[in-house]
Design an enzyme around this catalytic site. Structure first.
Site, PDB file in Angstrom:
ATOM      1  N   SER A  39      47.735  59.006  29.340  1.00  0.00           N
ATOM      2  CA  SER A  39      47.157  58.583  28.063  1.00  0.00           C
ATOM      3  C   SER A  39      46.410  59.686  27.328  1.00  0.00           C
ATOM      4  O   SER A  39      46.150  59.573  26.135  1.00  0.00           O
ATOM      5  CB  SER A  39      46.230  57.383  28.262  1.00  0.00           C
ATOM      6  N   LYS A 112      38.994  58.728  27.627  1.00  0.00           N
ATOM      7  CA  LYS A 112      39.495  58.733  26.246  1.00  0.00           C
ATOM      8  C   LYS A 112      38.661  59.705  25.411  1.00  0.00           C
ATOM      9  O   LYS A 112      37.624  60.191  25.830  1.00  0.00           O
ATOM     10  CB  LYS A 112      39.387  57.323  25.615  1.00  0.00           C
TER      11      LYS A 112
END
Length: 219
Positions: A39, A112
């Site tokens: 990701s 993230k």
């Protein structure tokens, strides 16, 4: 010359001291994590080991562009499934992870990039298919090649003590965009943040400093 018996007696004490020092470092300064997914490609690769800065009061210094590790804020991740390892092996690994000897597998942590901090108005997307922050279109050099800034639309204002996060591999990241119906409306409480990724430490050939890139200020 020190006697052999004396050395043997001191060895367990040295082990305990080393573990205590490691625990203090992990608790207050640095923790290590394993990257299990793509990701955050290509900034972070699958199976990278990263060092996370845990300096106290970090929550007061989180900025746009930081890559942060945080505890699952509202069931973003499925429950961990036990593997084939014995209970004894699992307990030993958990103990070594607890004192920082082994990197945390990040089973219930996520990593993230911070796109919006408290007060920011984050929108996708403008006529050029760019995300805007406080009305300014941002150009994000870290996005995975071939990805759009976002394939889903959103219009959010980040509340106090929250952050809006997105993966660099936008086409493979179930980030804030995909959790707007949870209790935090897709935001991550700063209280859930473990720290900021500062280094890739393994594999050696990819070891590097991970910089903060604030795309809003880079315009």
């Amino acid at each position: 010359m020190q006697r052999k018996g004396s050395v043997l007696r001191e060895f367990p004490i040295l082990i305990v001291v080393a573990l205590l020092v490691s625990l203090i470092i992990k608790t207050f300064l640095v923790q290590f994590f394993y990257i299990p997914s793509g990701s955050m490609e290509t900034t972070l690769q699958i199976k990278d080991r990263v060092a996370v800065n845990k300096v106290p009061f970090l929550s007061k210094t989180i900025k746009r562009g930081d890559i942060v590790v945080f505890r699952d804020p509202a069931h973003w991740l499925p429950d961990a499934i036990a593997g084939d390892e014995s209970t004894v092996i699992i307990k030993i690994k958990e103990s070594l992870i607890a004192v920082g000897v082994l990197p945390d597998p990040a089973k219930q942590h996520l990593v993230k990039r911070v796109i919006g901090v408290a007060g920011d108005h984050v929108v996708c997307c403008d006529n050029n298919k760019l995300i805007t922050v406080n009305g300014v279109a941002i150009h994000e050099p870290y996005i995975f090649k071939g990805d759009n800034p976002s394939d889903s639309n959103f219009d959010v204002t980040v509340p106090k003590d929250k952050i809006w996060v997105m993966g660099d591999h936008r086409g493979a990241s179930a980030d804030s965009r995909f959790h707007t119906d949870d209790i935090n409306k897709g935001m991550v409480p700063v209280s859930k943040v473990v720290g900021r990724v500062v280094l890739v430490i393994w594999p050696w050939r990819d070891a590097t400093i991970v910089p903060r890139i604030d795309a809003l200020k880079s315009n």
